[in-house]
Design a protein around this motif. Structure first.
Motif, PDB file in Angstrom:
ATOM      1  N   SER A 254      -8.528  -0.312   0.331  1.00 40.02           N
ATOM      2  CA  SER A 254      -8.337  -1.643   0.923  1.00 40.02           C
ATOM      3  C   SER A 254      -9.044  -2.715   0.105  1.00 40.02           C
ATOM      4  O   SER A 254      -8.556  -3.845  -0.020  1.00 40.02           O
TER       5      SER A 254
ATOM      6  N   LYS B 122      -7.278  -6.056  -1.647  1.00 43.51           N
ATOM      7  CA  LYS B 122      -7.756  -7.433  -1.435  1.00 43.51           C
ATOM      8  C   LYS B 122      -8.088  -8.112  -2.762  1.00 43.51           C
ATOM      9  O   LYS B 122      -7.718  -9.281  -2.988  1.00 43.51           O
TER      10      LYS B 122
ATOM     11  N   PRO C  70       0.862  -1.185   0.000  1.00 44.17           N
ATOM     12  CA  PRO C  70       0.000   0.000   0.000  1.00 44.17           C
ATOM     13  C   PRO C  70       0.900   1.237   0.000  1.00 44.17           C
ATOM     14  O   PRO C  70       1.692   1.442   0.907  1.00 44.17           O
TER      15      PRO C  70
END
Length: 345
Positions: free
Chosen positions: A303, A307, A289
């Protein structure tokens, strides 16, 4: 005449130099242990050498130690960021990170960097100079002395492109690996590169057992060229051929670093394109990230995007992890603290 950096000398070199000074050769091994095992800050601390010999050594050699200019410790995870001043007053940075498997030191290999990656603060002011092996070792030694904790793993991922300073890097690895020094095994050392393909072949032929981490950051050349100037010289196909050669020569798994950037390289189609390129390869993908850099317009992925990206890569049988974010409250990302310090001073 400039004195030689004594911390960058191997035991056999020190032994020969002691003989040249009219001393017994075993004094070389003693000096090596004072520097690399006991981590002294000055030649005068080598107390089993006579005062006369210490003066001889000081006349011919210098032991350059780093000064802690600034230090920040994260209240979140105890990550510690160091700004070190070199003997010539240049500034570099290093990080101490704590993991369940031991303490890791992230060290710099150059003052600044000339690779020009668009998401990295280290490269904004360009390359000042290479670090010597002794200056790289000193980062580890000063971290251990300040923290009073043993470093068991090293990542050469701080400021600079390590393969742009390959000779000093190879010497650093040999010295840090010495049983008469810190004795840190090669498998506990990770070297990161943005993809200097010619140097990757040279490194592979050394058949070291270090981990090679390749900063990939894109699934195709069009995107990679916008982020990393090195992609104008070497295509992803060139890079992956060099990676396959490295695996063949060392039987070591490659790590691919992939900084996820919002709406640039983090879409599902990007993950599928990357999966097609890497499937079946002895590799691991480390998704990062992105830490925002003030001078860059790039922004961190959501996020859910992280994923989805990981799930798609894993569906191709590629081992994928998301790097734990450390030291976010102290600007622990590469180059950020040094950049702030230079602006301030």
């Amino acid at each position: 005449m400039k004195k030689r950096d004594i911390a960058s000398l191997k035991i056999d070199e020190l032994e020969r130099l002691m003989e040249d000074l009219g001393e017994k050769s075993f004094r070389g091994a003693q000096i090596f242990q004072w520097i690399h095992q006991k981590n002294v800050d000055s030649i005068d601390e080598m107390t089993n050498l006579s005062k006369e010999l210490r003066e001889k050594i000081k006349n011919h050699f210098e032991l350059n130690t780093l000064k802690i200019e600034e230090k920040y410790t994260s209240k979140i995870d105890k990550t510690t960021k160091y700004l070190f001043a070199l003997e010539d007053n240049n500034i570099i940075e290093s990080v101490l990170m704590h993991y369940s498997y031991g303490n890791t030191a992230c060290i710099s290999s150059q003052v600044g960097c000339r690779m020009g990656c668009a998401f990295c603060a280290s490269t904004i002011d360009g390359l000042i100079r290479n670090l010597t092996a002794g200056e790289m070792l000193e980062q580890v030694y000063q971290i251990q002395k300040d923290s009073k904790e043993k470093v068991s793993n090293i990542v050469i991922m701080g400021s600079g492109e390590p393969l742009d300073n390959l000779d000093h890097i190879l010497l650093f690895i040999e010295l840090i690996n010495s049983p008469k020094g810190q004795n840190i095994g090669q498998r506990h050392i990770t070297l990161s590169t943005c993809g200097l393909v010619d140097k990757m072949y040279e490194l592979a032929d050394k058949k070291l057992q270090i981990t090679l981490a390749v900063s990939l950051h894109a699934p195709n050349d069009d995107i990679r060229r916008k982020m990393m100037p090195i992609a104008n010289k070497y295509s992803i196909n060139d890079l992956l051929k060099a990676c396959h050669h490295y695996i063949e020569m060392t039987n070591r798994r490659i790590t691919f670093e992939y900084a996820l950037i919002h709406n640039v390289n983090d879409k599902k189609e990007h993950a599928k394109e990357l999966g097609e390129k890497l499937k079946g390869m002895l590799c691991h993908v480390n998704l990062i990230p992105m830490n925002p850099v003030k001078e860059s317009s790039f922004r961190e992925s959501t996020s859910s995007s992280v994923k989805d990206f990981m799930d798609i890569l894993q569906s191709y049988g590629i081992q994928t992890t998301v790097r734990r974010k450390l030291g976010s409250d102290i600007d622990a990302a590469c180059g950020q603290l040094r950049r702030r310090y230079l602006e301030k001073n």
